[in-house]
Scaffold this motif. Structure first.
Motif, short mmCIF file in Angstrom:
data_model
loop_
_atom_site.label_atom_id
_atom_site.label_comp_id
_atom_site.label_asym_id
_atom_site.label_seq_id
_atom_site.Cartn_x
_atom_site.Cartn_y
_atom_site.Cartn_z
N HIS A 60 37.63 88.51 -18.06
CA HIS A 60 36.68 89.31 -17.26
C HIS A 60 36.95 89.14 -15.77
O HIS A 60 37.23 88.04 -15.30
CB HIS A 60 35.23 89.01 -17.61
N ASP B 188 36.34 80.87 -13.42
CA ASP B 188 35.58 81.76 -14.33
C ASP B 188 35.48 83.15 -13.72
O ASP B 188 34.56 83.44 -12.99
CB ASP B 188 34.19 81.15 -14.56
N GLU C 163 31.09 90.78 -18.10
CA GLU C 163 30.86 89.61 -18.97
C GLU C 163 29.67 88.80 -18.49
O GLU C 163 28.85 88.35 -19.29
CB GLU C 163 32.11 88.72 -19.01
N GLU C 164 29.56 88.65 -17.18
CA GLU C 164 28.49 87.79 -16.66
C GLU C 164 27.11 88.44 -16.76
O GLU C 164 26.11 87.81 -16.45
CB GLU C 164 28.79 87.39 -15.20
N ASP D 75 38.91 81.45 -21.06
CA ASP D 75 37.65 81.56 -20.32
C ASP D 75 36.75 80.38 -20.69
O ASP D 75 35.54 80.49 -20.69
CB ASP D 75 36.98 82.91 -20.67
N ARG E 164 20.37 78.39 -26.42
CA ARG E 164 21.77 78.34 -26.87
C ARG E 164 21.72 78.12 -28.37
O ARG E 164 21.02 77.22 -28.84
CB ARG E 164 22.52 77.19 -26.20
N SER F 23 32.60 74.11 -27.71
CA SER F 23 32.03 74.19 -26.38
C SER F 23 30.57 74.60 -26.44
O SER F 23 30.12 75.22 -27.40
CB SER F 23 32.82 75.20 -25.57
N SER G 121 28.89 80.17 -23.87
CA SER G 121 28.85 81.35 -24.73
C SER G 121 29.76 82.45 -24.20
O SER G 121 29.83 82.66 -22.99
CB SER G 121 27.42 81.90 -24.80
N HIS H 57 29.89 78.81 -12.07
CA HIS H 57 28.51 79.30 -11.84
C HIS H 57 27.80 78.49 -10.74
O HIS H 57 26.66 78.80 -10.41
CB HIS H 57 27.64 79.26 -13.12
N1 BES Z 1 33.33 81.60 -19.27
C1 BES Z 1 31.94 81.45 -19.47
C2 BES Z 1 31.58 80.78 -20.77
C3 BES Z 1 32.14 79.39 -21.02
C4 BES Z 1 32.46 78.54 -19.98
C5 BES Z 1 32.32 78.99 -22.30
C6 BES Z 1 32.99 77.29 -20.24
C7 BES Z 1 32.82 77.72 -22.57
C8 BES Z 1 33.18 76.88 -21.53
C9 BES Z 1 31.29 82.83 -19.41
O1 BES Z 1 31.73 83.56 -18.31
C10 BES Z 1 29.81 82.67 -19.26
O2 BES Z 1 29.39 82.25 -18.21
N2 BES Z 1 29.01 83.03 -20.27
C11 BES Z 1 27.60 83.05 -20.15
C12 BES Z 1 26.97 83.99 -21.13
C13 BES Z 1 26.88 85.42 -20.64
C14 BES Z 1 26.12 86.26 -21.64
C15 BES Z 1 26.26 85.54 -19.29
C16 BES Z 1 27.05 81.69 -20.43
O3 BES Z 1 27.61 80.90 -21.22
O4 BES Z 1 25.99 81.39 -19.84
#
Ligand code: BES
Ligand code: MN
Ligand code: MN
Length: 462
Positions: free
Chosen positions: A86, A125, A158-159, A185, A333, A401, A404, A432
């Motif tokens: 992404h 990310d 994605e975010e 990712d 989660r 992990s 998500s 983040h």
């Molecule tokens: N890349 C991350 C997810 C991630 C990071 C998985 C590190 C495992 C290890 C992804 O960009 C992310 O931030 N996902 C969000 C969910 C989304 C629906 C906003 C999350 O996990 O909060």
């Protein structure tokens, strides 16, 4: 593969500079003020894929931000790898906690990155990690070593939940046909402890609103006589965990996958220091569900967390007031077998039921997705494992992990193929958070490891 290390050495500065240019564009999908930047980033990704040698690259419009799709076909009889990533990033705030501007990348050394890391929002990310794939492709095509077909699908939402990617995937099953999906990712355990992510948690994200009186009231004249929505909301939230930190929503754990003793013992073999963990976060102790270790709590167990809470007077000084409304954003989660829509419904029913009569409660679901686990005996996993052995000199550890990527379970459902999660970030890379960064070592190791995945996947597919 022939001379990948030399290729990386010769092109290292350009690889870094190209990524730095990409990181300068603030592609914040959550904030519509950055719409043009998000669109420009899609354009930049398109150009980078063309330069890497794709036969065809297109920007596919959606109802939201576009998906960049590219492909290189060498022989229809050979396997096809579909790369997903992404190009959108999280908002950078709070800005004052950054040591350098989030969209003016700088290289600095850190304790974990003695050879330097690029600091910028999206460095890890996911721009840095997706760009490893673009450069790995450039290497394979320019040196005539691409062993199979490749497709790229890079999204810009994605975010914010990937809502339009789901539709795109459902409507383009033929175009996206592949033998394995490859994603960088996620993270790995440490620079000298390579790991492959075998599981992702699911997610249910909701917003709640508690309404009491029809207007804000004087907290002296009315205090004690009417329900205060903030008092009520915090009490309701507190009741969602019991004294063992189990979640109290009826039915919440019904479908949770329980790991066997053997599986948990296997997990516990991964190197982990609780002391280092606590020191890195400046905490005196960890906290969580009774009966589980820290690494279990953050991967194989479901959670419920308040992500934000507001209401009433928060300005300077004091104002004596009982607010009419209070709000919170809550994420759950989830682990394999829990259905996110069902959990969202369970939450809603329960949360409404624990509200006292003096208030009304509104629960609004945001987005969510299923968890994911991938087997370690698949060709894809074996190929990835061999690739890491070559570049790290060690067999990578399979690791679940806590994060998500909700679209991954949909990929499996719609495209019927397994996803291999080859992540090269570290937990300390601050995704983040302020001061997000991505190690130069990790970036280049990724570029080195990815072509080997293609090679072994093609060989093992024969
Ligand atoms: N890349 C991350 C997810 C991630 C990071 C998985 C590190 C495992 C290890 C992804 O960009 C992310 O931030 N996902 C969000 C969910 C989304 C629906 C906003 C999350 O996990 O909060
Ligand atoms: Mn990501
Ligand atoms: Mn993210």
């Amino acid at each position: 593969m022939n001379n990948i290390q030399t290729y990386i050495k010769d092109h290292k500065d350009r690889f870094l500079n190209e990524l730095i240019e990409l990181l300068k564009i603030p592609s914040i999908s959550a904030d519509s003020a950055y719409k043009n930047d998000v669109l420009n980033t899609a354009e930049a990704i398109k150009v980078s894929l063309e330069n890497a040698g794709c036969d065809m690259v297109e920007i596919c419009k959606t109802e939201g931000y576009p998906i960049v799709y590219g492909e290189k076909t060498i022989d229809k009889n050979l396997p096809t790898v579909l790369v997903y990533g992404h190009y959108d990033v999280q908002p950078p705030d709070p800005l004052d906690l950054w040591d350098s501007a989030p969209f003016e990348p700088v290289i600095k050394k850190t304790a974990w990155h003695p050879e330097g890391a690029i600091f910028a929002r999206g460095a890890c990310d996911d721009k840095g990690q997706l760009y490893m794939h673009v450069k790995a492709l450039e290497f394979m095509i320019s040196t005539n070593q691409l062993p199979c077909n490749v497709k790229f699908m890079i999204e810009g939402e994605e975010e914010v939940g990937s809502a339009n990617l789901a539709t795109f995937v459902k409507n383009n099953q033929d175009k996206l046909k592949n033998d394995v999906i490859l994603i960088s990712d996620t993270g790995m355990i440490a620079q000298d402890v390579p790991s492959i992510t075998t599981g992702l948690r699911g997610l249910s994200y909701v917003e709640v609103e508690v309404t009491g009186p029809n207007r804000d009231l004087h907290s002296g004249l009315y205090g004690g006589a009417v329900a205060n929505p903030i008092n009520v909301l915090t009490k309701m939230i507190a009741s969602l965990h019991d004294e063992n930190n189990h979640i109290t929503i009826p039915g919440f754990y019904d479908k949770v996958e329980e790991l066997s003793k053997e599986e948990r013992a296997e997990m516990a073999k991964a190197p982990f220091s609780l002391d280092t963990y606590k020191k890195a976060l400046d905490i005196h102790d960890v906290y969580g569900e009774t009966g589980y270790t820290t690494n279990e709590r953050n991967s194989i167990r479901p959670t419920l967390d308040v992500n934000g809470i507001w209401g009433g007077y928060t300005g300077e000084g004091a104002k004596t007031v009982i607010a009419s409304k209070a709000y919170a954003k809550i994420s759950m989660r989830l682990v394999p077998h829990q259905d996110w829509k069902e959990i969202t419904q369970l939450f809603k029913t329960h949360f409404e039921s624990v509200a006292p009569k003096g208030v009304t409660v509104k629960v609004t679901p945001h987005h969510g997705g299923q968890g994911y686990v991938t087997p370690i005996n698949s060709i894809g996993y074996q190929a990835a494992s061999k690739a890491y052995q070559d570049t790290f000199g060690k067999t990578p550890i399979p690791q679940r992990s806590g994060g998500s990527i909700p679209i991954v379970s949909l990929f499996e459902q719609e495209l019927k193929s397994k996803t291999i999660l080859m992540g090269f970030g570290l937990d300390s890379d601050a995704i983040h958070s302020p001061n997000e960064h991505f190690g130069i070592f990790n970036y280049l190791k990724g570029i080195e490891t990815i072509p080997l995945f293609y090679k072994y996947f093609t060989e093992l597919s024969k």
